[in-house]
Design a protein around this motif. Sequence first.
Motif, mmCIF file in Angstrom:
data_model
loop_
_atom_site.group_PDB
_atom_site.id
_atom_site.type_symbol
_atom_site.label_atom_id
_atom_site.label_comp_id
_atom_site.label_asym_id
_atom_site.label_seq_id
_atom_site.Cartn_x
_atom_site.Cartn_y
_atom_site.Cartn_z
ATOM 1 N N ALA A 90 -11.755 5.573 -4.336
ATOM 2 C CA ALA A 90 -12.809 6.143 -4.522
ATOM 3 C C ALA A 90 -12.288 7.782 -4.750
ATOM 4 O O ALA A 90 -13.236 8.373 -5.726
ATOM 5 N N ARG A 91 -11.348 8.271 -4.254
ATOM 6 C CA ARG A 91 -11.120 9.580 -4.426
ATOM 7 C C ARG A 91 -10.377 9.780 -5.802
ATOM 8 O O ARG A 91 -10.495 10.731 -6.504
ATOM 9 N N ARG A 92 -9.641 8.498 -6.126
ATOM 10 C CA ARG A 92 -9.235 8.691 -7.598
ATOM 11 C C ARG A 92 -10.213 8.515 -8.647
ATOM 12 O O ARG A 92 -9.936 9.025 -9.789
ATOM 13 N N LEU A 93 -11.196 7.975 -8.562
ATOM 14 C CA LEU A 93 -12.377 7.880 -9.174
ATOM 15 C C LEU A 93 -13.140 9.212 -9.322
ATOM 16 O O LEU A 93 -13.428 9.378 -10.637
ATOM 17 N N VAL A 94 -13.022 9.837 -8.385
ATOM 18 C CA VAL A 94 -13.470 11.472 -8.423
ATOM 19 C C VAL A 94 -12.740 12.041 -9.417
ATOM 20 O O VAL A 94 -13.557 12.933 -10.309
ATOM 21 N N ARG A 95 -11.220 12.195 -9.281
ATOM 22 C CA ARG A 95 -10.707 12.513 -10.251
ATOM 23 C C ARG A 95 -10.773 12.315 -11.817
ATOM 24 O O ARG A 95 -10.841 13.019 -12.714
ATOM 25 N N PHE A 96 -11.081 10.928 -11.976
ATOM 26 C CA PHE A 96 -11.348 10.278 -13.147
ATOM 27 C C PHE A 96 -12.465 10.871 -13.893
ATOM 28 O O PHE A 96 -12.664 11.211 -14.875
ATOM 29 N N ALA A 97 -13.571 11.063 -13.081
ATOM 30 C CA ALA A 97 -14.768 11.354 -13.750
ATOM 31 C C ALA A 97 -14.624 12.808 -14.400
ATOM 32 O O ALA A 97 -15.317 12.997 -15.223
ATOM 33 N N ARG A 131 0.805 -1.270 -0.103
ATOM 34 C CA ARG A 131 -0.120 -0.080 -0.056
ATOM 35 C C ARG A 131 0.813 1.273 -0.033
ATOM 36 O O ARG A 131 0.358 2.402 -0.412
ATOM 37 N N ALA A 132 1.951 1.269 0.467
ATOM 38 C CA ALA A 132 2.882 2.321 0.524
ATOM 39 C C ALA A 132 4.110 2.388 -0.566
ATOM 40 O O ALA A 132 4.748 3.478 -0.724
ATOM 41 N N GLY A 133 4.025 1.458 -1.287
ATOM 42 C CA GLY A 133 5.353 1.414 -2.346
ATOM 43 C C GLY A 133 4.854 1.675 -3.645
ATOM 44 O O GLY A 133 3.895 2.052 -3.864
ATOM 45 N N GLU A 134 5.750 0.804 -4.513
ATOM 46 C CA GLU A 134 5.537 1.156 -5.931
ATOM 47 C C GLU A 134 4.362 0.476 -6.529
ATOM 48 O O GLU A 134 3.767 0.929 -7.297
ATOM 49 N N GLU A 135 4.186 -0.867 -5.790
ATOM 50 C CA GLU A 135 3.016 -1.480 -6.601
ATOM 51 C C GLU A 135 1.619 -0.745 -6.337
ATOM 52 O O GLU A 135 0.748 -0.780 -6.984
ATOM 53 N N HIS A 136 1.666 0.317 -5.275
ATOM 54 C CA HIS A 136 0.534 0.993 -4.864
ATOM 55 C C HIS A 136 0.236 1.969 -6.169
ATOM 56 O O HIS A 136 -1.005 1.830 -6.912
ATOM 57 N N TYR A 137 1.221 2.521 -6.581
ATOM 58 C CA TYR A 137 1.232 3.482 -7.744
ATOM 59 C C TYR A 137 1.048 2.869 -9.091
ATOM 60 O O TYR A 137 0.137 3.096 -10.069
ATOM 61 N N ASN A 138 1.694 1.530 -9.160
ATOM 62 C CA ASN A 138 1.281 0.764 -10.359
ATOM 63 C C ASN A 138 -0.020 0.353 -10.553
ATOM 64 O O ASN A 138 -0.427 0.432 -11.721
ATOM 65 N N CYS A 139 -0.437 -0.264 -9.661
ATOM 66 C CA CYS A 139 -1.856 -0.686 -9.730
ATOM 67 C C CYS A 139 -2.965 0.574 -10.141
ATOM 68 O O CYS A 139 -3.857 0.169 -10.887
ATOM 69 N N HIS A 173 -6.405 3.186 -13.718
ATOM 70 C CA HIS A 173 -6.696 4.438 -14.492
ATOM 71 C C HIS A 173 -6.788 4.274 -15.953
ATOM 72 O O HIS A 173 -7.820 4.686 -16.687
ATOM 73 N N LYS A 174 -5.779 3.627 -16.395
ATOM 74 C CA LYS A 174 -5.614 3.593 -17.920
ATOM 75 C C LYS A 174 -6.465 2.360 -18.552
ATOM 76 O O LYS A 174 -6.825 2.611 -19.814
ATOM 77 N N SER A 175 -6.600 1.291 -17.635
ATOM 78 C CA SER A 175 -7.863 0.427 -18.143
ATOM 79 C C SER A 175 -9.242 1.386 -18.526
ATOM 80 O O SER A 175 -9.973 0.942 -19.231
ATOM 81 N N CYS A 193 -19.210 1.545 -9.924
ATOM 82 C CA CYS A 193 -18.408 2.989 -10.476
ATOM 83 C C CYS A 193 -17.490 2.609 -11.590
ATOM 84 O O CYS A 193 -17.470 3.175 -12.529
ATOM 85 N N VAL A 194 -16.453 1.644 -11.354
ATOM 86 C CA VAL A 194 -15.533 1.240 -12.320
ATOM 87 C C VAL A 194 -16.131 0.974 -13.579
ATOM 88 O O VAL A 194 -15.564 1.358 -14.612
ATOM 89 N N VAL A 195 -17.021 0.151 -13.695
ATOM 90 C CA VAL A 195 -17.549 -0.305 -14.672
ATOM 91 C C VAL A 195 -18.353 0.751 -15.542
ATOM 92 O O VAL A 195 -18.245 0.925 -16.741
#
Length: 393
Positions: A264-271, A222-230, A235-237, A308-310
Amino acid sequence: QTTLAHIIANSSKKNGTRFVTLSATSAKTNDVRDVISQAQNEKRLFKRKTILFIDEIHRFNKSQQDTFLPHVECGTVTLIGATTENPSFQVNAALLSRCRVIVLEKLSVEAMEAILMRAVKSLGVQVLGQGDQHDSSATGSSSECSEFPVYIEEKALNTLAYLCDGDARTGLNGLQLAVQARLTVGKTTPLNITKGGSADGILITEEHVKEGLQRSHILYDRAGEEHYNCISALHKSMRGSDENASLYWLARMLEGGEDPLYVARRLVRFASEDIGLADPLALTQAVAAYQGCHFIGMPECEVILAQCVVYFARAPKSIEVYRAYSNVKECLRMHTGPLPPVPLHLRNAPTRLMKNLGYGEGYKYNPMYKEPVEQDYLPQELKGTDFFKEQKT
């Protein structure tokens, strides 16, 4: 990483080089300074080089990492730092520029199988191939289990090699847990060995391996690179309208222990960033999803995020507003001199002095007119600018 450090240490001893090991989880700045002081004395008095190995170097803060800079640059010590994090985020840029980054990739399935086979042989466990048979319904007594040989299915080793995700430590721990668990239970199984004859033994199957691993094969930091990768993959998917991939990356994050409110916060930005005015209801969906996750939490809120993602993956995409606002920011950054003042007719005039100065003079109140009102709202210097077309009309 630590194993490689020990290999380097053994090699350096043959060449007369000192090898000093510190762990950033327990060492302090004074410990580092003591090692460097000893290295300076060794170099000055005995012409002896020092290799300093720092385990988990990302645990040192910026000021502690700065301690190495002058000594690495002048060659007092040869620094080797090991970290499980992305050094671009966790190691100072100045120190990183003086080092060579070596990335250790995940082990292949074939390499993991070789490691597990070596471990099985060292433990004295025999491997049963696909041709060997056993009767899983019959079990013997557990009182004399230590006298019986231990067997493991070849399929169980193959499964373990896949589930450990290229991490040898996870694979060896999983094998150890499976063997210890079966020895503790002590139930024997009649086995038909292809070489002729049958015998009782303790058998480790694929199910026992999975039971020992449980969910440890879902690797997520949750705090490392895998967090940002996923989150980037999610987002790109969604941006690429791939609903299956979007659900997959969402599940990888949530099942790995990610905070649902972060998603959920990232989804608000994506919207707003990627859907925008192509579907204005997307922002409402995102805010509602955030509130729903806040209300009920995990695991019940996972279906809210999935919905929400779908929705976002299927929604039309538009970056019109995002790009226009970026153009406005670029316009402000590139402007030379003082920014143009607000035109007088757009200023509010709550006092007599302001009215006398011309504030609000000539302003046309749009609702009072039936026909379109011709009126400028941009400063004179920007008249005719269209930030949506990135050019002046």
